[in-house]
Write a protein that holds these residues in place. Sequence first.
Motif, PDB file in Angstrom:
ATOM      1  N   LEU A  94       0.847  -1.190   0.000  1.00 14.96           N
ATOM      2  CA  LEU A  94       0.000   0.000   0.000  1.00 14.96           C
ATOM      3  C   LEU A  94       0.879   1.235   0.000  1.00 14.96           C
ATOM      4  CD1 LEU A  94      -2.835   1.333   0.258  1.00 14.96           C
ATOM      5  CD2 LEU A  94      -2.546   1.183   2.752  1.00 14.96           C
ATOM      6  N   ASP A  95       0.661   2.118  -0.964  1.00 12.89           N
ATOM      7  CA  ASP A  95       1.340   3.406  -1.031  1.00 12.89           C
ATOM      8  C   ASP A  95       0.336   4.470  -0.595  1.00 12.89           C
ATOM      9  OD1 ASP A  95       2.827   5.645  -1.577  1.00 12.89           O
ATOM     10  OD2 ASP A  95       3.033   5.279  -3.733  1.00 12.89           O
ATOM     11  N   VAL A  96       0.546   5.013   0.600  1.00 16.28           N
ATOM     12  CA  VAL A  96      -0.384   5.975   1.179  1.00 16.28           C
ATOM     13  C   VAL A  96       0.057   7.392   0.810  1.00 16.28           C
ATOM     14  CG1 VAL A  96      -1.375   6.867   3.323  1.00 16.28           C
ATOM     15  CG2 VAL A  96      -0.914   4.421   3.076  1.00 16.28           C
ATOM     16  N   ALA A  97      -0.885   8.191   0.304  1.00 12.12           N
ATOM     17  CA  ALA A  97      -0.598   9.513  -0.259  1.00 12.12           C
ATOM     18  C   ALA A  97       0.282   9.328  -1.493  1.00 12.12           C
ATOM     19  CB  ALA A  97       0.042  10.438   0.758  1.00 12.12           C
ATOM     20  N   CYS A  98      -0.230   8.559  -2.445  1.00 12.16           N
ATOM     21  CA  CYS A  98       0.542   8.091  -3.604  1.00 12.16           C
ATOM     22  C   CYS A  98       0.688   9.125  -4.698  1.00 12.16           C
ATOM     23  CB  CYS A  98      -0.101   6.834  -4.174  1.00 12.16           C
ATOM     24  SG  CYS A  98      -1.768   7.112  -4.855  1.00 12.16           S
ATOM     25  N   GLY A  99      -0.025  10.257  -4.612  1.00 12.51           N
ATOM     26  CA  GLY A  99       0.044  11.244  -5.671  1.00 12.51           C
ATOM     27  C   GLY A  99      -0.439  10.671  -6.987  1.00 12.51           C
ATOM     28  N   LYS A 100       0.319  10.921  -8.053  1.00 11.45           N
ATOM     29  CA  LYS A 100      -0.071  10.446  -9.379  1.00 11.45           C
ATOM     30  C   LYS A 100       0.388   9.025  -9.673  1.00 11.45           C
ATOM     31  CE  LYS A 100      -0.562  14.983 -11.562  1.00 11.45           C
ATOM     32  NZ  LYS A 100      -0.167  15.843 -12.711  1.00 11.45           N
TER      33      LYS A 100
END
Length: 249
Positions: A49-55
Amino acid sequence: MEVAKQWFKDWFNSPYYHLLYSNRDEREAASFIDKLVDYLHPAAGAEMLDVACGKGRHARYLADKGFNVTGIDLSEESIAAARKLENDHLSFFQHDMRLPFRINYFDVVFNFFTSFGYFETRHENDNALRTLANSLKPGGRLVLDYLNSVYAAEHLVHDEVKEKDQVVFDIRRELREGKFIKDIHILDKKQLLRGHYTERVSALTLADFREMFALQGLVITDIFGDYHFNEFNEEQSPRLILVAQKPTA
C-alpha cells in the motif's frame, strides 16, 4: 478556520502544486525504493500500500517489480491521473488516510516523502497512523519517510522566489506553533492571475513518532537518516525514515 484545517485539499488538486514540485529527483526516489526492496526483501507478489501516492509513479515502480500495489490519495485529480497507470497488479483509490482502509490486508505499507503530518491536530495524525497500522497484516511492516524536524528547523530557508513556465512562486517559510508553515504567493504571468496557498506540516520529532507508533502497537525496528540508509542523527540527518513492524500476536 476550515480553510486552514483543509489546506491540502485545494493545494494538492492545484496545477500550481504539480508545477512547483515538478523538479523532484525521480532517480533518487527510484534508488531509495530499490534499497528499500532489497532491505525489506518482501515475498514475490506481496501486497503493498502506497499511502498519499500522488499520481502513482512510485506505486507503478513497485508494481513493475512484480508486487501487487494499491495507492490511495486524497486528491481526486492525482488519482484520476494515477488510474491511467492501472493494470492487474496496480490499482488506485481516492481516500482520506484518516479513515480505515482494508484492515489486516497488506504485507508492506509505504508513506513516502513527508506525506504525513498535514492535519491540524495530533488526534487527526494519530488517526492517519492508525489507518496505516491497521491496514497491515500481523507481521507486516511500515516504512514512514518524514523530514527531520530538528535539522529542517536549523536549515530553514525563510524566503525564496522560483519561476517556472512564467509562473512566479514567492515562498516564505517559518516554524510556528509546532508546524512548518510555507506561504506560497503565486503570479501566473500567462493568465494574469494571482493566488495564495499555505502548507502546514507538523514538526514531529523522533520522540513524537516513538510515542505515536507505540500507541498503535507498532514496533520500530530501524531508523535511517537519509535515502542512502545512513544512521539517523538528529542534528545532521536531513530525513527521519522509520521502519516498524506490526506484532504477530
